[in-house]
Design an enzyme around this catalytic site. Structure first.
Site, short mmCIF file in Angstrom:
data_model
loop_
_atom_site.label_atom_id
_atom_site.label_comp_id
_atom_site.label_asym_id
_atom_site.label_seq_id
_atom_site.Cartn_x
_atom_site.Cartn_y
_atom_site.Cartn_z
N THR A 46 10.80 19.69 11.53
CA THR A 46 11.64 20.35 10.41
C THR A 46 13.20 20.63 11.02
OG1 THR A 46 9.73 21.36 9.85
CG2 THR A 46 11.47 22.07 9.08
N THR A 47 13.17 20.99 12.02
CA THR A 47 14.67 21.52 12.76
C THR A 47 15.35 20.19 12.66
OG1 THR A 47 13.78 23.34 13.78
CG2 THR A 47 15.95 22.52 14.41
N TYR A 109 3.47 20.94 -0.47
CA TYR A 109 3.71 20.78 -1.89
C TYR A 109 2.28 20.61 -2.65
CZ TYR A 109 5.48 19.67 -6.40
OH TYR A 109 5.90 19.74 -7.95
N TYR A 135 0.30 21.20 13.02
CA TYR A 135 1.64 22.22 12.73
C TYR A 135 1.17 22.98 11.64
CZ TYR A 135 6.43 23.59 12.08
OH TYR A 135 7.44 24.19 11.81
N ARG A 140 6.70 27.00 4.70
CA ARG A 140 7.43 25.62 4.18
C ARG A 140 6.37 24.73 3.35
NH1 ARG A 140 12.31 24.31 6.09
NH2 ARG A 140 13.27 25.51 7.84
N LYS A 164 0.52 24.02 16.80
CA LYS A 164 1.75 24.71 16.51
C LYS A 164 1.67 25.78 15.46
CE LYS A 164 6.88 24.56 15.69
NZ LYS A 164 7.86 23.79 15.15
N ILE A 206 7.39 25.95 20.91
CA ILE A 206 8.18 24.77 20.49
C ILE A 206 9.37 25.52 19.71
CG2 ILE A 206 8.26 22.71 18.65
CD1 ILE A 206 5.60 22.02 19.48
#
Length: 292
Positions: A46-47, A109, A135, A140, A164, A206
């Site tokens: 994402t980052t 989503y 993850y 999000r 994660k 992470i």
């Protein structure tokens, strides 16, 4: 797998002011974080603003990351999405050269049921030539991977090696740590809760902030791995305000601003993200001086 003990970094993707990927900046960031002592690097999580990169750009970022790393630390590729078949296709097309695992975010989503999440990861585990790290980031994705689903996947698929966890739920963390297979890893996905999670037995983090302050974070995590929490605590407390600022106006805008002020790379982000305000940038500068 001891490979994923310690500090991993969800590395940013630098951009030129015109929006094109800045590969010189990427090399500088990778050198900066590896020089800070981190144990592994995650490319296009994402980052890394993976949602705004096209397929060709992703392939180039993954390829150049391998080149810039030059075998120094293990690499993890972020390959996830809410279309299971597209994720499987991306995994099939992925050049695994230089990579040790895949990090795959829970489908966003669509808000699948727990059975839908299980079947999604089952398909990934059966397709992936590399070990898979789950993850869980409900803020999000709009849905949570329950502890029960994580444990079911961990017990059913040997190549699902870790999760994660960015749910912020210590109830979930507790259940995973109590009931997981011995070699399955719980990895912190939130910088601020890394120390308490490691007190429970989590294998590391992470990290986002380690893009900018890799030595502070990696030193703290290594102390926690040794069980020296008394020495780790001051490092943990020293990053609290800096971490808040990294997310105050969206990730990775904050950490890119920090990297710009450190002279590592520029602070350009792609729309719909925008850079941080002058006020936040000034506060980031103050914190960087204290952490230097």
């Amino acid at each position: 797998m001891s490979t994923f003990n310690g500090t991993g970094v969800a590395v940013i993707t630098p951009f030129h002011p015109n929006g094109e990927v800045d590969f010189g900046g990427l090399e500088a960031v990778i050198n900066h974080i590896i020089g800070g002592g981190v144990e592994y690097v995650v490319s296009l999580g994402t980052t890394g603003e993976s949602a705004t990169l096209n397929k060709d750009e992703k392939k180039q970022v993954w390829k150049r990351t391998v080149e810039f790393n030059n075998g120094r630390v293990p690499l993890v590729a972020g390959i996830g999405g809410n279309n299971t078949y597209e994720v499987l296709r991306a995994i099939e097309e992925f050049d695994t050269t230089g990579y040790s695992a895949i990090l795959s975010v829970s489908p966003y989503y669509s808000k699948p049921t727990q059975e839908g999440i299980y079947q999604h990861y089952k398909a990934i585990a059966e397709k992936s030539p590399l070990p898979v790290i789950l993850y869980n980031v409900p803020s999000r994705t709009g849905s949570t991977i329950s502890a029960e689903t994580t444990l079911r996947l961990a017990h059913d698929f040997k190549n699902i090696i870790a999760t994660k966890e960015a749910s912020g739920s210590f109830d979930i963390f507790n259940q995973i740590m109590r009931d997981k297979p011995a070699d399955f890893k719980l990895i912190s996905g939130d910088d601020p809760v890394t120390l308490p999670m490691m007190a429970m037995g989590c294998s590391g983090v992470i990290s986002v902030i380690a893009n900018a302050v890799p030595k502070v974070m990696s030193d703290m995590v290594r102390l926690c791995l040794k069980g020296d929490f008394a020495t780790a605590q001051p490092l943990h407390y020293s990053t609290i305000e800096f971490t808040r600022l990294m997310f105050a106006e969206g990730n990775p805008g904050g950490v890119k601003e920090a990297l710009k002020q450190l002279g590592v790379c520029g602070n350009t982000v792609r729309l719909p993200l925008v850079g941080v305000s002058r006020s936040t940038a000034d506060q980031i500068g103050i914190q960087l001086k204290q952490l230097a």
